[in-house]
Design a protein around this motif. Sequence first.
Motif, PDB file in Angstrom:
ATOM      1  N   GLN A   8      -1.294  99.038  50.349  1.00  8.55           N
ATOM      2  CA  GLN A   8      -0.176  99.459  50.553  1.00  8.55           C
ATOM      3  C   GLN A   8       0.942  98.358  50.474  1.00  8.55           C
ATOM      4  OE1 GLN A   8       0.155 102.016  53.629  1.00  8.55           O
ATOM      5  NE2 GLN A   8       2.214 102.305  53.742  1.00  8.55           N
TER       6      GLN A   8
ATOM      7  N   GLU B  30       0.751  96.464  47.925  1.00  5.23           N
ATOM      8  CA  GLU B  30       0.908  96.645  46.395  1.00  5.23           C
ATOM      9  C   GLU B  30       1.942  97.518  45.562  1.00  5.23           C
ATOM     10  OE1 GLU B  30      -1.865  95.000  43.970  1.00  5.23           O
ATOM     11  OE2 GLU B  30      -2.346  92.884  44.752  1.00  5.23           O
ATOM     12  N   GLY B  31       1.453  98.942  46.359  1.00  6.19           N
ATOM     13  CA  GLY B  31       2.335  99.824  46.323  1.00  6.19           C
ATOM     14  C   GLY B  31       3.908 100.033  46.843  1.00  6.19           C
TER      15      GLY B  31
ATOM     16  N   TRP C 150       5.685  97.835  44.340  1.00  2.00           N
ATOM     17  CA  TRP C 150       5.783  99.025  43.045  1.00  2.00           C
ATOM     18  C   TRP C 150       7.391  99.458  43.808  1.00  2.00           C
ATOM     19  CZ3 TRP C 150       6.399 104.563  43.116  1.00  2.00           C
ATOM     20  CH2 TRP C 150       6.155 105.342  41.734  1.00  2.00           C
ATOM     21  N   MET C 151       6.943 100.076  44.863  1.00  2.00           N
ATOM     22  CA  MET C 151       8.598 101.224  45.404  1.00  2.00           C
ATOM     23  C   MET C 151       9.472 100.021  45.141  1.00  2.00           C
ATOM     24  SD  MET C 151       7.381 103.627  47.861  1.00  2.00           S
ATOM     25  CE  MET C 151       5.310 104.409  48.416  1.00  2.00           C
TER      26      MET C 151
ATOM     27  N   SER D 217      10.510  99.684  41.932  1.00  2.00           N
ATOM     28  CA  SER D 217      11.620 100.617  41.340  1.00  2.00           C
ATOM     29  C   SER D 217      12.718 101.216  42.000  1.00  2.00           C
ATOM     30  CB  SER D 217      10.458 101.810  41.681  1.00  2.00           C
ATOM     31  OG  SER D 217      11.618 103.023  41.035  1.00  2.00           O
ATOM     32  N   HIS D 218      13.170 100.654  43.029  1.00  2.00           N
ATOM     33  CA  HIS D 218      14.579 100.496  43.446  1.00  2.00           C
ATOM     34  C   HIS D 218      15.446  99.482  43.231  1.00  2.00           C
ATOM     35  CE1 HIS D 218      13.323 103.078  46.865  1.00  2.00           C
ATOM     36  NE2 HIS D 218      12.336 102.517  47.602  1.00  2.00           N
TER      37      HIS D 218
ATOM     38  N   GLU E 151      15.964 103.662  40.547  1.00  2.00           N
ATOM     39  CA  GLU E 151      15.682 104.352  40.828  1.00  2.00           C
ATOM     40  C   GLU E 151      17.863 104.678  41.063  1.00  2.00           C
ATOM     41  OE1 GLU E 151      13.526 105.557  44.440  1.00  2.00           O
ATOM     42  OE2 GLU E 151      12.340 103.704  42.422  1.00  2.00           O
TER      43      GLU E 151
ATOM     44  N   MET F   2      12.035 106.087  37.450  1.00  2.00           N
ATOM     45  CA  MET F   2      11.223 105.399  37.803  1.00  2.00           C
ATOM     46  C   MET F   2       9.594 104.159  36.774  1.00  2.00           C
ATOM     47  SD  MET F   2       9.563 107.624  41.341  1.00  2.00           S
ATOM     48  CE  MET F   2       8.948 109.327  40.351  1.00  2.00           C
ATOM     49  N   PRO F   3       8.843 104.038  37.225  1.00  2.00           N
ATOM     50  CA  PRO F   3       8.335 102.269  36.997  1.00  2.00           C
ATOM     51  C   PRO F   3       7.131 103.417  36.114  1.00  2.00           C
ATOM     52  CG  PRO F   3       8.585 101.365  38.318  1.00  2.00           C
ATOM     53  CD  PRO F   3       9.340 102.122  38.971  1.00  2.00           C
TER      54      PRO F   3
ATOM     55  N   GLN G  30      -4.901 106.813  47.125  1.00  2.00           N
ATOM     56  CA  GLN G  30      -4.522 106.712  48.669  1.00  2.00           C
ATOM     57  C   GLN G  30      -3.828 108.120  48.873  1.00  2.00           C
ATOM     58  OE1 GLN G  30      -0.499 103.864  50.003  1.00  2.00           O
ATOM     59  NE2 GLN G  30      -1.866 102.950  49.697  1.00  2.00           N
TER      60      GLN G  30
ATOM     61  N   ARG H 100       2.517 107.995  43.423  1.00  2.00           N
ATOM     62  CA  ARG H 100       3.377 107.150  44.045  1.00  2.00           C
ATOM     63  C   ARG H 100       3.269 106.403  45.300  1.00  2.00           C
ATOM     64  NH1 ARG H 100       8.686 105.117  43.633  1.00  2.00           N
ATOM     65  NH2 ARG H 100      10.283 107.197  45.039  1.00  2.00           N
ATOM     66  N   CYS H 101       1.696 106.109  45.246  1.00  2.00           N
ATOM     67  CA  CYS H 101       1.343 104.860  46.237  1.00  2.00           C
ATOM     68  C   CYS H 101       0.564 104.093  45.971  1.00  2.00           C
ATOM     69  CB  CYS H 101       0.212 105.769  46.917  1.00  2.00           C
ATOM     70  SG  CYS H 101       0.228 107.703  48.142  1.00  2.00           S
ATOM     71  N   THR H 102      -0.346 104.371  44.448  1.00  2.00           N
ATOM     72  CA  THR H 102      -0.999 102.678  44.305  1.00  2.00           C
ATOM     73  C   THR H 102      -0.057 101.523  43.563  1.00  2.00           C
ATOM     74  OG1 THR H 102      -1.868 104.297  42.139  1.00  2.00           O
ATOM     75  CG2 THR H 102      -3.252 104.088  44.879  1.00  2.00           C
ATOM     76  N   GLY H 103       1.023 102.265  43.278  1.00  2.00           N
ATOM     77  CA  GLY H 103       1.681 101.479  41.889  1.00  2.00           C
ATOM     78  C   GLY H 103       0.896 100.710  41.029  1.00  2.00           C
ATOM     79  N   TYR H 104       0.245 102.344  40.610  1.00  2.00           N
ATOM     80  CA  TYR H 104      -0.886 102.080  39.664  1.00  2.00           C
ATOM     81  C   TYR H 104      -2.354 100.995  39.575  1.00  2.00           C
ATOM     82  CZ  TYR H 104       2.961 105.888  38.137  1.00  2.00           C
ATOM     83  OH  TYR H 104       3.708 106.610  37.481  1.00  2.00           O
TER      84      TYR H 104
END
Lengths: 339, 159
Positions: A226, A228-229, A232-233, A236-237, A241, A263-264, B98, B135-139
């Motif tokens: 949660q 690290e994901g 990433w968002m 992105s912001h 984006e 988006m990255p 995820q 869109r969840c894991t950040g790759y």
Amino acid sequence: MTLLRGRGYASVNYPTGMNLGGDPSQALIHATTMGGFVVSLSSVDLGQGLKTVVAQCAAETLGMPMENVIIDTADTDTGPHCMGTFASRGTHRVGNAVIMAAREAREVMLDVAAEELEVDAGDLETDGTGYVRLKGSPETKIHISEVALAAHFKQGKSISGRGIYLKERNYPVPETGEMDPDSCQAHACTVAEVEVDDETGVVTVLSLHNTYEIGRALNPGMVAQQIEGGAWMGVSHAIFESTEPYYPASRDHGPVDFSEYLMPGPAEIPVQTSVILERPASNGPFGAKGIGEMTANAPIPAIANAIFDACGVRLTTMPFTPESVLRGIDARRDDALSA
Amino acid sequence: MRIVNLKVNGVGQAFLARPETTLLLALREQLGLTGAKRGCAQGACGSCTVLLDGEPVVSCLVPAATVDGADIATVEGLADGEKLSDVQQAFLDGFATQCGFCTPGMIMSAEALLDRNPNPTRDEVNEAISGNVCRCTGYEPIVSAILDAAERRREGAKL
């Protein structure tokens, strides 16, 4: 051309749940004839793992294996009420409701087992593998599948329980402004390192170091993901984006739907380290607070601060595009020349 | 409308396809293989990725009638009974999922990469999954899982 390095940090206090008119969630749980426990909820798992976490809460409270728990997030028309999946409230509110329901069901389960074993229910315990057994005499035991059959076909009992967690509406004390709007708060800090190209204005995020204090991490693997994901968002912001510069005036240029957002991808991912600190919250399910929305928050100001550290440009509007960085660098140069 | 013959995960299949029937639609609606997902339906997200004669394609953009006679591999065909493929097992062990919606497409892109390049660099992995949106894991866990799978495959090949 110079690549300018900078480092910045930001911290965030994040509320779990909301105030408004009160913040309730309900759960119902019942045993099937086979000894499975169905947890009925109206709460929705958006993919972040609510079903796993509440199954853990139910299994831990019942003293049964996770495999015996079935989470049914069926239908808001027919399920027990839930305010919804938002405000990082799922684990806290729904988890608490599920624990309350599972406690009630566990009591009936032990009563039924006591009747079958001809002992006192107060002397029984669960072993975590599916058996209810007599404390101090582990050979005297009965499997949950037999308990469930006895309840349904011999004793005529429903092994079930009801749970609700209600965070009551809270008003501020007029004299002091004191109030409890959210029941608990999680805390986080992110340090970002960036590189700014002073010729193109392109910002590259090199690394993010995250520390989160979230009460008890009920599922550390999912918490780390949660964080690290979400980071990433945040990246992105922060630098990708945007619906600008044309939104909403013209649809001739720029993104017209989500799939055209910049988006990255995997190649733009910074190195990340994440540390989880656990200070259990007294009102959380097994001490958990909410972690969800907050994970996208701290990286953004941390990146803004790192850009400032790198090139002296203070950006306050997202995303931090090459154009905004270059305009900032130009403005500083003009200021320096005119000074 | 014409009859299309495909070999899907090693099994011969025949079905009727309209001109506008995509490979994705045929797999999901006519053959009941729902592993490949319909995300954007315009070839941008990669969640419908399958292998067409060994090459990864976005099946939402492939008219089924144009690939008569082709060999198709989907995520359903990877496991050998209960034994997952190296890529699947590495995704599971490395918690590289995820919500799971992108996972079948990611796995098929990874399988195709490792088929042609058993020892990819991190950059090559990034390149190989650049058409698959998560869109969840950040790759990061996905990239690490694919590198792990490559190692498992190489170890397996030595035995």
